[in-house]
Design an enzyme around this catalytic site. Sequence first.
Site, PDB file in Angstrom:
ATOM      1  N   LYS A 106     -52.525 -35.945   0.166  1.00  0.00           N
ATOM      2  CA  LYS A 106     -51.070 -35.847   0.220  1.00  0.00           C
ATOM      3  C   LYS A 106     -50.458 -36.927  -0.662  1.00  0.00           C
ATOM      4  CE  LYS A 106     -47.203 -36.739   3.400  1.00  0.00           C
ATOM      5  NZ  LYS A 106     -46.835 -37.137   4.773  1.00  0.00           N
ATOM      6  N   ASP A 144     -40.423 -40.362   0.846  1.00  0.00           N
ATOM      7  CA  ASP A 144     -40.050 -39.358   1.839  1.00  0.00           C
ATOM      8  C   ASP A 144     -38.781 -39.769   2.558  1.00  0.00           C
ATOM      9  OD1 ASP A 144     -39.986 -37.279   3.630  1.00  0.00           O
ATOM     10  OD2 ASP A 144     -41.595 -38.064   4.904  1.00  0.00           O
ATOM     11  N   LYS A 148     -34.511 -38.944   7.655  1.00  0.00           N
ATOM     12  CA  LYS A 148     -35.039 -39.967   8.548  1.00  0.00           C
ATOM     13  C   LYS A 148     -33.991 -41.040   8.823  1.00  0.00           C
ATOM     14  CE  LYS A 148     -39.778 -39.878   6.628  1.00  0.00           C
ATOM     15  NZ  LYS A 148     -40.561 -39.587   7.839  1.00  0.00           N
ATOM     16  N   ASP A 205     -46.264 -43.051   1.553  1.00  0.00           N
ATOM     17  CA  ASP A 205     -46.527 -41.701   2.042  1.00  0.00           C
ATOM     18  C   ASP A 205     -47.403 -40.904   1.084  1.00  0.00           C
ATOM     19  OD1 ASP A 205     -46.285 -40.017   4.217  1.00  0.00           O
ATOM     20  OD2 ASP A 205     -44.545 -38.970   3.424  1.00  0.00           O
ATOM     21  N   ASP A 210     -38.879 -32.654   7.340  1.00  0.00           N
ATOM     22  CA  ASP A 210     -39.611 -33.921   7.355  1.00  0.00           C
ATOM     23  C   ASP A 210     -41.091 -33.719   7.663  1.00  0.00           C
ATOM     24  OD1 ASP A 210     -39.903 -36.648   7.059  1.00  0.00           O
ATOM     25  OD2 ASP A 210     -39.339 -37.109   9.129  1.00  0.00           O
ATOM     26  N   GLU A 214     -43.159 -32.339   5.578  1.00  0.00           N
ATOM     27  CA  GLU A 214     -43.393 -31.831   4.225  1.00  0.00           C
ATOM     28  C   GLU A 214     -44.840 -31.955   3.782  1.00  0.00           C
ATOM     29  OE1 GLU A 214     -43.924 -35.837   3.795  1.00  0.00           O
ATOM     30  OE2 GLU A 214     -42.238 -34.919   4.832  1.00  0.00           O
ATOM     31  N   ARG A 260     -47.688 -31.181   5.180  1.00  0.00           N
ATOM     32  CA  ARG A 260     -48.501 -29.982   5.390  1.00  0.00           C
ATOM     33  C   ARG A 260     -48.122 -28.865   4.414  1.00  0.00           C
ATOM     34  NH1 ARG A 260     -46.800 -29.895  11.490  1.00  0.00           N
ATOM     35  NH2 ARG A 260     -46.635 -32.091  10.910  1.00  0.00           N
TER      36      ARG A 260
END
Length: 518
Positions: free
Chosen positions: A282, A287, A294, A305, A364, A366, A368
Amino acid sequence: MSTPTVSPAVTAAAPDLRRWTPPVVEVRRTALASADLAGMEVLAVPVAPGAGPDAPLQPRPGAADAAVRYGIDLAAVCAAEQVSGAAATITRLPVPAPEGSPRRLLVVGVGDSSPTALRRSGAALARAAGTGDVVTTLADGVGAAGTRAFVEGFLLASHVPPVSGRKAAAPTTARRLVLLGEVAVADVRHAEVTAGATVLARDLAATPSNVKNPAWMTEQVREVAAGLRLKVEVRDETRLRREGFGGLLAVGAGSASAPALVQVGWTPRATPEAPHVVLVGKGITYDTGGLGIKPRESMVAMKTDMAGSAVVLAVVAAAAKLKLPVRVTGLLALAENAFGASSYRPGDVVTHYGGRTTEVNNTDAEGRMVLGDALAYADAVLQPDVLVDVATLTGAATLGLGKRHAPLYSADAALVDELLAASAATGERLWHMPLVEDYAGAIDSDVADARQVTTTPGFGAGSILAALFLRPFAGTRRWAHLDIAGTGRADGPEHEVTKGATGFGARVLLEWLESMSS
């Protein structure tokens, strides 16, 4: 790697970052009694606990020679200083240094002298030594695993993340580590590669997001690959759209920085029929949460992230340096999850690579989305023998396991055993979690193949549901999922782990790849 360059799509006022230079590690195959220690600041010798509660402290290689050199009764001084010999305990003995000897004499507890104990003792020594050059007998006669663990611990605990301006003016760690005694140079060099993989992953993850975006990460892949002659293939936004990578495109839609899927591979020349492992990382370079934005406090650490993609790059590079007889392909699923007029929305239905569809419930979640594309591509095109993804995927990962164990998901018992063995060997702690079939219905959708997250209030099991969401994208491949949301960042130092980005996953995956050829 050189000083990072700023990609055109990121902030013009990005800092000029400087990266840490690791200590030079030397091997001198000589006894402490006859060694020339001129210019060394610290001498460290190992001791271990006695066999029982009242048993005397056990000196290890070099301790007796140090006692003679400094003219002390080592047992008496250690008793007076209450030295226990427990792993990772450091005591500076209050004795004057003879001419030609290091000013500081440290006794280092090595516990049972296992690789774990030696790794932690190496880390403790690095922190105690500060900026002084260190000479030690701790790696004398401890075998390949012990030497590698000690050197890894020392180097990893010494590491300082990228810094800018005046912060970078003065060194903060040892410049040199000299190992005395029966130490194999090959084991030291091996440890430098494995520790270096972790450091590379840390540095990439710690780089601020006003420097780092998908284009910048792509540049880093090219730079690393060029030095090792690795094959690189980049799918830019145009190609992603043409080939149907809907998850990456959806997540990246709200950002000025375009998404990308970067493929980097190591193929051993001597064993072209080697097993093929594909690692998927990933790579969310920042993010915000997208439209499901968030809280401010939760955004602060989001430069990390993309830690999964950093780990994947580091592992492929290290596999090449170690010339592992395993074919390793890395896929870095890169995007920035930003808040904008073109952001993807709750209620959207996204078509991934290969045609599987997802109903979006939480922008949020994202990670996956981009992993689904990469896993489906790996399954359909790359034909791996084993497929592993690594991602800072869910906050739920920390609820049961905290921040020092990463959930491991796989239905392949043999693969689980292999990864847990690598975990035990490296100290990067994995815990096998269940793929609970009864939970799969929680992400059923009326309008797509699956929901992105459950909409059942209070259902919980967020990390399990994320793994269940990913599983179909891997097809029938041998597959494992590592959720490093907790372990990828640390609030403070512990043993070889430093504060901030940890690089977790690089060493355990390298150990696992090495075990495939043993």
